[in-house]
Each structure stands twice: as C-alpha cells, then as structure tokens.
Write a protein that holds these residues in place. Structure first.
Motif, short mmCIF file in Angstrom:
data_model
loop_
_atom_site.label_atom_id
_atom_site.label_comp_id
_atom_site.label_asym_id
_atom_site.label_seq_id
_atom_site.Cartn_x
_atom_site.Cartn_y
_atom_site.Cartn_z
N MET A 292 0.85 -1.18 -0.04
CA MET A 292 -0.04 -0.03 0.17
C MET A 292 0.87 1.21 0.00
SD MET A 292 -3.20 -0.25 -0.29
CE MET A 292 -3.42 1.51 0.07
N MET A 293 2.06 1.18 0.55
CA MET A 293 2.88 2.32 0.66
C MET A 293 3.25 2.64 -0.87
SD MET A 293 5.49 1.61 3.87
CE MET A 293 4.86 1.90 5.43
N ILE A 294 3.66 1.71 -1.34
CA ILE A 294 4.13 1.71 -3.08
C ILE A 294 2.79 2.31 -3.78
CG2 ILE A 294 4.87 0.55 -5.18
CD1 ILE A 294 6.34 -1.14 -3.03
N ALA A 295 1.76 1.65 -3.62
CA ALA A 295 0.46 2.21 -4.19
C ALA A 295 0.31 3.76 -3.94
CB ALA A 295 -0.58 1.29 -3.86
N VAL A 296 0.35 4.08 -2.62
CA VAL A 296 -0.02 5.70 -2.30
C VAL A 296 1.12 6.32 -3.24
CG1 VAL A 296 0.09 7.24 -0.45
CG2 VAL A 296 -0.76 4.87 0.06
N ALA A 297 2.44 6.13 -3.38
CA ALA A 297 3.26 6.73 -4.14
C ALA A 297 2.92 7.00 -5.31
CB ALA A 297 4.72 6.31 -3.71
N ILE A 298 2.25 5.90 -6.16
CA ILE A 298 2.23 5.93 -7.22
C ILE A 298 0.92 6.86 -7.55
CG2 ILE A 298 1.17 4.31 -9.16
CD1 ILE A 298 2.87 2.22 -8.28
N GLU A 299 -0.05 6.67 -6.98
CA GLU A 299 -1.28 7.54 -6.93
C GLU A 299 -0.90 9.03 -6.35
OE1 GLU A 299 -5.69 7.86 -4.95
OE2 GLU A 299 -4.37 6.14 -4.20
N LYS A 300 0.00 9.13 -5.37
CA LYS A 300 0.27 10.70 -5.19
C LYS A 300 0.81 11.45 -6.19
CE LYS A 300 3.16 13.04 -1.70
NZ LYS A 300 3.94 13.18 -0.55
N HIS A 301 1.66 10.88 -6.87
CA HIS A 301 2.41 11.48 -7.90
C HIS A 301 1.89 11.41 -9.23
CE1 HIS A 301 5.69 12.70 -4.83
NE2 HIS A 301 5.28 11.35 -4.67
N GLY A 302 0.74 10.64 -9.42
CA GLY A 302 -0.07 10.66 -10.78
C GLY A 302 0.62 9.77 -11.90
N LEU A 303 1.30 8.59 -11.36
CA LEU A 303 1.96 7.76 -12.35
C LEU A 303 0.66 6.96 -13.08
CD1 LEU A 303 4.29 6.49 -13.68
CD2 LEU A 303 4.53 4.93 -11.79
N HIS A 304 -0.04 6.38 -12.22
CA HIS A 304 -1.24 5.60 -12.66
C HIS A 304 -2.19 6.34 -13.71
CE1 HIS A 304 -2.93 8.28 -9.82
NE2 HIS A 304 -3.98 7.70 -9.59
N LYS A 305 -2.36 7.52 -13.41
CA LYS A 305 -3.00 8.29 -14.34
C LYS A 305 -2.41 8.60 -15.94
CE LYS A 305 -5.88 12.69 -15.25
NZ LYS A 305 -6.17 13.84 -14.54
N ARG A 306 -1.18 8.65 -15.82
CA ARG A 306 -0.33 8.80 -16.88
C ARG A 306 -0.35 7.59 -17.66
NH1 ARG A 306 3.69 12.19 -18.68
NH2 ARG A 306 3.67 13.14 -16.63
#
Length: 533
Positions: A50-64
């Motif tokens: 979840m820490m890694i998922a939060v980092a991906i979500e926080k910095h918008g990588l998933h949307k890109r």
C-alpha cells in the motif's frame, strides 16, 4: 461475526476485533495468543504494498499510464472499450481495486463527456445537411442576430440532456463504466497482491503447511501461473459479453458512428495527457520502486531456479520483507531531483550562500498512514483469530465431522458447491469478509474428506472476486453506480451472467492448469479421515 459482516451492523474493522473482546471472556484464547493474529506476515505485506500504491497515486503515475494506454489502443468505440478494460485490468494487478476504479472513473467520464459534445455537434451538422423541410426559417433584423453565447452551465445541461435522451450514448456510458469495475475485479485475481482474499489464502496456507512441517507452495511466483490464465480468459469473455449485452443499445454498431467523433475524443485525451507535462522525477522513482518490488517478489522463490530466499534460513524472508524495504525507501528518496552539484558555477555558489531549499520525500508518514486500509487489516486479523478459536475450542473438529457427508461426492462437485456458496455470499458482502468465513471452513472440510487443501480453497478465493451484480458487492461497484450511468437492471442482469462465466472459467482452471501446477491429486500429508481423493 459472519452475521455482523453480512449485515454491517458494526463497522467491518470493529467486527474483526470482536474475538479480542469475547474469546478471553469465554476462556477460548488469551490476549497474547490472539494478538499475534493481528500482526502477521499478511498485514506487513499489505502495509508495504500500500505504501508503494500510495506513492504511485500521489505522484500521478497511474493516470499517465492509463491515458497513454487509451491513446495507444485507439479511440473508436470498440477500441475505447478495449483500452478502458485492459488498463483497469492491468493496473488492478498491482494497485488496490478501489484505487484503480477511483482513478479510471474520472477518465471514463471525460471520454463520455467528449463523446456527448461530439455527438451534439455531429447531430447539428447532420440535421443541417439533411435539409429538413419541417424547419421554419424566420427573417429577423441584423442586430437581432447578435445573441449571447450559451453559458457553460447551459452547455453542460444540454450535454446531460443529450446523453440521457440518446440510446446509443446511454448504452456506451453504461458499458464503459461497468467494464471498468468488472476489469478491476477480474484483474485482482491475477497476482498475489491483487486483492486481500488472495493474501489471506497465502497466510492460511503458510500456517497450515508450517503446522505439518512443510513449506507452502503458494508464493507470488506460483500465483501468477495460477491466476493469470483465468484472469485473461475472463477479461476476454467479459469483453465479448458486454458487447453482446449492450448491442441492443447499438452503441457499437455502424449506426452509432455518427454520434462518435473519434478524432475529437483523441484530441480530448491528448489534452489531458499533455496537461500532465513531461514525466516527473517523482514518477520515475515511483516506477522504479514498482518494478523493483515486482522483481523482488518474483525472484524470492521463482520455482524454476533457487530464489534469494535460499540465502537465508528457512522462513526468514517472506514477501513482506521486500514490500516493506521498498516502501520504507520511499520515505527517504526525494520527490524532486536533488541539486547535487549546486556548488558548481556562480549560480550554484549563490544558492549555497542563500541556503538550499529542502527536497520533499516521495512519501510523508502523516498522509500515508491515513490511506492505509486499517479496516481490512483488522478484518483479516479477526478472520485469523476466528480460525484459531475454532481450532482451540474444537469447533473445527465438530464441523469436520458434519462435513463428512461430502466424502461420497466427486471432488469437482465439492469444489463447485463451495464456489457457489462463496459466489452467493460475496454478492451481499465484501469478498474479504466472505473469504474470512469460508476459507477456514474449507480447510477443515478438505482435511476431513481427504482432498488437497488448495483444491477447494484456491477456486473459492478466486470466486470471491466475482462481485459483479450489486452496488453493495464491492466498493468498486458502489463507485461506478454513483456515476448515474448504470441502471440497477443492467448491473444485475449483466453481473449475473458474468458470475456464471467467471465460475465456469474458475472451475475449468481448477481441473486443468491449477491441478497440474500444485499436483492437487496428491495429498501433501495424510488426511484425518481415511477417505482418499
């Protein structure tokens, strides 16, 4: 606890803490013994991922990644459906389903909005070009032609009216929104960290095999060949079924092409993608963290070669170790490119005299801890505590004796009955709660009737993700239902057929590749009953 989980009379997490309150009072287990169930390997694995998922979500990588995938696949109606489903399906391998849906729904809404705007323009052009004789033309003075342009609110209302009055657009909106949730539910079965029931099964198998002095065959590396083939077949079947079901609305027919401007939709998605700007330093770090932890998961015990866990004592290194290690690094690694060479040049010297600004880390503890799934962690702990209480009180032994009636049935029939039970209950409560109730029971059943424990628990865990019918079945369904694009009738009818399809694929997988992968015809230890498979 099962009643509380189904009815949600108490919050899910609080219900998971009931064994801590009740078991000591009835003399079933002590607090120190119970406490170990609430901080096991599965809890640490969830926290790390979840820490890694939060980092991906926080910095918008998933949307890109999502926008880029949609642009690469295409923007025709059928290609948009493929793009939405594939992106949601793939992201749910690694991210929590609710996070994937929460990210994809605004993108799908934007696509639907652009399709509606293009349809309105195309409809006006079509209406003008047909030279409809029913249109009356009135000559007015020149100054009367200067009418005010429609306000944004009026244009938005016009788009909403067109969407709800056009059968093609309504069907497309419902289909794409429903596809987002279905793809996430299916994709979560492909990897060990895809959904919480997967990790619960791994923890139960670890405890069961350790009790018998053996090592569990269920790892991150072995879950992929178990879950990915079924998830692939299911997403293809889902794609076909959605087209068949929504073909009555004509949203993918040639007739609907006049309402769809492919170029306009591509421009809209491109604008959203370009608004993200060039890939940031933080996104690169998040991407590297994702690939690093995936490789560490896989090569801990790949199966075809000795993994790095062989360098340590048996049981010392689990999947929680790389998850927490990479997650902890994200609190140290910078979110901006550090000015390592700030002393070079006059500008750098000036910066040194003024003092350099501190660089923020990829994650902050205060915001990260708020996004951890505490309710799910307590729920899992409660399920493990219930399993311990059932074993110590003798309830498991009693239930096992009652379940001996199944020993005269064919093994595949036992599996099918178990899957149907789980599939039914998971429509009215979350898959994690259903798994917490049934998996310990199925382990006891397998031991009493003499079948491999994974033979019934693996398909039961996979079918726990078949939450396709109701908004209450899963948070992902609730999110898409709140968009207002999906009538409840579509969700129930379409979801019912998807449950049947997913159950058939899961049963097929159990009898073919899963049976071969784990050698389910051979018992890992002598059964408590004399009944053989």
């Amino acid at each position: 606890m099962a009643i509380y989980w189904v009815t949600e009379a108490l919050p899910m997490g609080l219900t998971g803490l009931l064994p801590v309150i009740l078991f000591p009072l009835f003399g079933i287990a002590s607090i120190p013994a119970l406490a170990t169930n609430y901080f096991k390997n599965i809890h640490l694995l969830i926290v790390g991922t979840m820490m890694i998922a939060v980092a991906i979500e926080k910095h918008g990588l998933h949307k890109r990644v999502a926008l880029r995938a949609l642009l690469l696949i295409g923007t025709s109606p059928r290609r948009l459906l493929i793009g939405v489903m594939f992106t949601s399906w793939f992201l749910s391998f690694w991210l929590p389903n609710i996070a994937t849906v929460a990210m994809m729904v605004p993108i799908v809404d934007a696509v639907i909005r652009e399709l509606t705007i293009a349809a309105r323009a195309n409809f006006k052009d079509l209406h003008t070009s047909t030279g409809d004789s029913s249109v009356q033309v009135t000559i007015v003075p020149g100054d009367a032609l200067e009418c005010p342009s429609p306000q944004p609110e009026e244009a938005a209302n016009d788009d909403e009216d067109l969407l709800h009055s056009n059968e093609h657009l309504l069907s497309m909106a419902a289909m794409m929104t429903l596809a987002t949730s279905y793809a996430c539910n299916i994709g979560g079965t492909a990897t060990l960290i895809g959904t919480n029931p997967n990790m619960l099964l791994q923890n139960l198998m670890d405890d069961l095999y350790t009790m018998h002095g053996k090592e569990s065959p269920l790892t991150y590396a072995t879950w992929i060949p178990m879950g990915l083939p079924g998830a692939t077949l299911a997403i293809v079947a889902c794609f076909i079924w959605l087209q068949i079901y929504f073909s009555q609305g004509g949203c993918l027919s040639k007739k609907a092409n006049r309402f769809v401007d492919v170029q306009h939709t591509r421009i809209a998605l491109t604008e959203q993608y370009e608004a993200l700007g060039p890939i940031s330093f933080a996104e690169v770090i998040a991407l590297l963290a994702f690939f690093t932890v995936t490789l560490l998961f896989f090569f801990r015990d790949p199966g075809f070669m000795p993994g790095y866990k062989s360098l340590f004592e048996n049981g010392m290194v689990t999947d929680a170790v790389p998850a927490l290690a990479v997650g902890a690094l994200l609190f140290v690694l910078p979110a901006e490119r550090p000015k390592i060479f700030c002393c070079r040049g006059s500008e750098g010297a000036s910066d040194m005299r003024k003092g350099t600004k501190s660089v923020p880390a990829m994650l902050e503890w205060r915001t990260t801890i708020q996004k951890l799934p505490w309710s799910a962690l307590f729920l899992i702990g409660g399920a493990l505590a219930m399993e311990m209480g059932s074993r110590k009180s003798g309830l498991s032994l009693w239930l096992g004796c009652q379940l001996c009636a199944f020993d005269h049935m064919a093994p595949w029939a036992v599996v099918l009955i178990g899957m149907l039970f789980v599939c039914f209950f998971t429509q009215v409560t979350c898959g994690m709660a259903t798994s917490s109730v049934f998996l310990p029971l199925f382990i006891t059943m397998a031991d009493r009737i003499g079948i491999h424990p994974l033979y019934i628990t693996a398909p039961a865990t996979l079918i726990a993700s078949s939450t396709f019918m109701l908004p209450a079945s899963s948070p992902t369904n609730a999110i898409i239902y709140e968009t207002g694009h999906i009538p409840i009738k579509h969700m129930i009818v379409c979801g019912f057929v998807m449950n049947l399809i997913f159950a058939a694929i899961t049963l097929l997988g159990t009898e073919t590749w899963i049976k071969g992968l784990f050698d389910l015809d051979t018992l890992p230890w002598p059964a408590s009953n004399t009944t053989a498979l």
